[in-house]
Motif scaffolding. Structure first.
Motif: not given
Length: 786
Positions: A454-457, A561-562
């Motif tokens: 989700p942080t990379l979209d 971190r994913e």
């Protein structure tokens, strides 16, 4: 094989939708049928039990197979296959699989010179050795005699020249193995050698034909010899049948398998030169389908059908038509073969769930979201304007086709019992679809709890979906900071670490890098991605597979971190970049400062200079020996030499060797807590890996470490200058080989049968015979034959 009895109308109303609540409502699938798919027959004969018992009794076959293994030969074969595929694609209409007969003829012409040179060398060698008393020669003298016949090449391609050189080394190894065997049994070597060299010559043409089949996307024929099938099971099938192995290979037959088959046929010739043989070269390649070409064509038809479909059209027939081509390219596809009710149900289910996305308004929204997720930037960097427009038009149907393909692949990876139970089948289908949506749909359309990163979209986009070597690429290219401490904790292929690989390639840590992320589809090779992905932007040429690293959950967690962006795969797919799994993910680190630390595709001899440090274990029960091999890359070897010159050589060299041994589980007692990390990448070779129970491997490593580490400590005190001289040689890097001779290794099989292995390991107190040698360069051979 029985099909589960599915109801006429199966509903998924109690299962969660993978889509965000604002996107669409639950759908009710209608199952439909497909024609009966033909059952794929196992390539292994029923007589395996007797044959394996025979070989186990002799105890020689697998040891000979290990002696013949040569990593350099595998690399040369991969180089030849990639060069052949590249030349064919440049000459004939890219990589779409069209003009198949013309592609085959052109490839045959390209390989004809390689075949001539290989057969000419082997003819010359066999004739010259026919009347010589090789048994009277010492090892060094025998090597001198064999070196006289090295061919002088001028007309072959770079890959052809590398392959001939690897074949020459293989032939010399065969001669030495036969000569040593003749000495042991008190026989003349020449009568034994002649038929073996004749069989070696006979293996060349079919090997090159299989290389061509691989290059044009055709499944190379399965070998029929029982001994080769046994070797194939030991080397490949046993790995893929591990409990955790739920991934199909990206290629049913890859270059590693071609090399294994070749070695198995050759080992059979050495083991039993007079045995009856189903000739390696008599299999008719024409009887085997063009699996990748068929898949590329079927995928293209599915994309076209999805693009042209209306909102109320039934997509199930188009999906059912696609399924056989996909299953034909998946090893685990056999689990759905012969289950028309399952396939029909799945087609109806997918038709309902993706049906509303073909409606113009929904399709347009999906295409727009895909462009926003990174497609537009990706095509602007890599393609011309017409290609960008074509990609925009097909964005939605390509994404939907990819979801269909990924769902079927994931479902096929479930075990047989799932398909025999209605409720489990429903859950597996829903889960497979959810994971496919989470992978290939823009995040805005995916439930938050399913999103991979989700942080990379971003999302995985299908690249070259109509081609033989289709692959997926993550739409975002994040920048990451790579420190030395972090890189040394991230494993990569072959048990090396990311840190050692980057240092060997000339990178300076810490560094900031752009991280390109990929996912393999059926037919993907890392060599083809390195050749086809223009967004990597290397001005020196296509990237080598050595530039790619497996994106495991551990690597994704540390670097991004994913952790959910990574994939877990069998150990079989973590040993070499030439054997990868469908659905497996990888990454390439491109230095943000523009200074390239990316190995470019080329001659394996050139790439050798960029090889990372690594260690390995090899065993030979026939000889009662074990080998610990350690290769230090050029950069690490020079660092050790620098410490030696400063007067700190003994401590620096000892620390480097002990650290390398630790990567294969031979650690100091205080470091035994790190063994859990070793398990994934340890290199217990061949028979020993299967014989020693997991709960006793720790005890075995402790016993081996108690022998090896003290011997290393004593050796380093007097051999710092010896190491420095080896590091000063023009060949890059240094190889240290620790050879252990102990009756223990030969006694292990019998101790396991009697249940006394633990007693044997604990009682093995006597110090074995240990010799340590150091040589310049990278000895890319895990065997104990020399």
């Amino acid at each position: 094989m029985q099909d589960a009895q599915f109801p006429q109308e199966w509903t998924a109303e109690h299962l969660e939708s993978p889509f965000a609540e604002t996107v669409l409502e639950q759908s009710t699938p209608t199952p439909s049928a497909v024609e009966q798919l033909s059952e794929t027959v196992s390539p292994f004969a029923e007589a395996f039990a007797d044959l394996e018992a025979q070989f186990e009794e002799h105890g020689d076959f697998e040891d000979i197979l290990g002696e013949l293994h040569d990593e350099a030969f595998n690399e040369a074969l991969a180089y030849l296959a990639d060069e052949t595929e590249r030349d064919i694609c440049e000459r004939l209409a890219g990589e779409t699989g069209q003009f198949q007969s013309e592609r085959e003829r052109y490839g045959e012409a390209r390989l004809a010179e390689v075949r001539y040179e290989a057969e000419h060398y082997l003819d010359t060698l066999a004739e010259a050795l026919a009347n010589q008393d090789l048994g009277s020669l010492g090892e060094d003298r025998l090597s001198e005699v064999l070196d006289r016949f090295d061919p002088a090449l001028s007309e072959t391609t770079p890959a052809g020249e590398e392959f001939i050189g690897a074949l020459v080394r293989k032939a010399k190894k065969v001669v030495k193995t036969v000569v040593n065997t003749a000495k042991k049994i008190g026989s003349l070597a020449s009568p034994l050698l002649a038929p073996v060299l004749a069989k070696l010559r006979g293996l060349v043409q079919p090997l090159l034909r299989r290389v061509l089949s691989f290059a044009i996307g055709r499944l190379p024929a399965q070998l029929q010899s029982a001994a080769r099938q046994l070797a194939s099971r030991m080397k490949l099938e046993a790995e893929l049948e591990e409990p955790e192995a739920t991934t199909s290979p990206a290629n049913l037959i890859d270059v590693e398998a071609l090399a294994e088959d070749f070695d198995a046929a050759l080992a059979e010739a050495v083991f039993a030169p007079a045995a009856e043989d189903n000739e390696y070269g008599e299999i008719d390649e024409a009887d085997h389908g063009n699996s990748l070409a068929a898949l590329a064509e079927a995928r293209g038809m599915l994309i076209d059908n999805l693009r042209e479909a209306g909102e109320k059209d039934n997509l199930a027939p188009a999906i059912e038509q696609f399924v056989p081509a996909l299953l034909g390219a998946l090893r685990l596809g056999i689990r759905l073969v012969g289950r028309p009710k399952v396939v029909g149900f799945l087609a109806g289910y997918l038709s309902k769930l993706i049906g509303r996305w073909v409606e113009p308004r929904a399709s347009g929204a999906l295409s727009s979201a895909i462009a926003d997720a990174g497609l537009k930037l990706m095509t602007l960097e890599a393609e011309d304007r017409s290609a960008q427009e074509a990609a925009d038009r097909e964005a939605a149907p390509v994404a939907l086709a990819t979801v269909v393909e990924d769902t079927i692949r994931r479902l096929a990876e479930h075990e047989e019992f799932v398909f025999d139970n209605e409720d489990l089948m429903q859950l597996a289908a829903a889960e497979s679809f959810s994971q496919a949506i989470a992978t290939h749909f823009p995040p805005r359309f995916v439930r938050a709890d399913l999103q991979r990163a989700p942080t990379l979209d971003g999302t995985f986009l299908a690249r070259r979906p109509r081609n033989l070597r289709a692959y997926r690429k993550f739409s975002r290219v994040p920048e990451v900071d790579v420190t030395s401490q972090l890189a040394d904790e991230v494993p990569t292929f072959g048990g090396a670490t990311l840190g050692s690989t980057l240092r060997a390639a000339g990178a300076t840590l810490p560094m900031r890098a752009r991280m390109h992320i990929y996912q393999a589809a059926p037919g993907t090779t890392l060599a083809s991605i390195g050749r086809l992905d223009r967004t990597l932007g290397s001005i020196r040429g296509a990237l080598s597979p050595a530039s790619f690293h497996p994106l495991t959950p551990q690597a994704a967690g540390l670097l991004l971190r994913e952790p959910k962006l990574g994939t877990s795969v069998s150990k079989a797919f973590l040993r070499t970049p030439n054997r990868i799994g469908a659905g497996q993910r990888f990454y390439v680190l491109q230095p943000a400062d523009g200074m390239s630390a990316l190995p470019v595709a080329g001659n394996p001899g050139t790439l050798q200079r960029l090889a990372p440090s690594r260690a390995w274990l090899a065993f030979n029960g026939r000889k009662g020996t074990a080998l610990v091999g350690i290769y230090f890359s050029e950069s690490e070897a020079q660092q050790i030499v620098s410490a030696i010159r400063k007067g700190n050589g003994t401590a620096a060299l000892l620390r480097a060797i002990v650290d390398a041994c630790g990567t294969i589980g031979l650690s100091l007692p205080s470091r035994l807590a790190e063994q859990e990390r070793v398990e994934v990448h340890e290199e217990f070779a061949g028979k020993m890996a299967r014989l020693i129970p997991p709960d006793l491997k720790h005890l075995f490593r402790r016993r081996l470490a108690s022998w090896v580490l003290p011997a290393i400590s004593n050796w380093t005190k007097a051999n710092g200058e010896t190491f420095a001289r080896a590091a000063g040689h023009p060949d890059p890097g240094v190889t240290i080989r620790i050879r252990i001779e102990a009756p223990l290794f030969a006694q292990i099989p019998q101790a396991i049968k009697s249940g006394g292995l633990a007693v044997l390991l604990r009682g093995a107190r006597a110090t074995p015979s240990i010799s340590i040698s150091v040589t310049p360069g990278r000895r890319r051979n895990d065997s104990l034959s020399n």
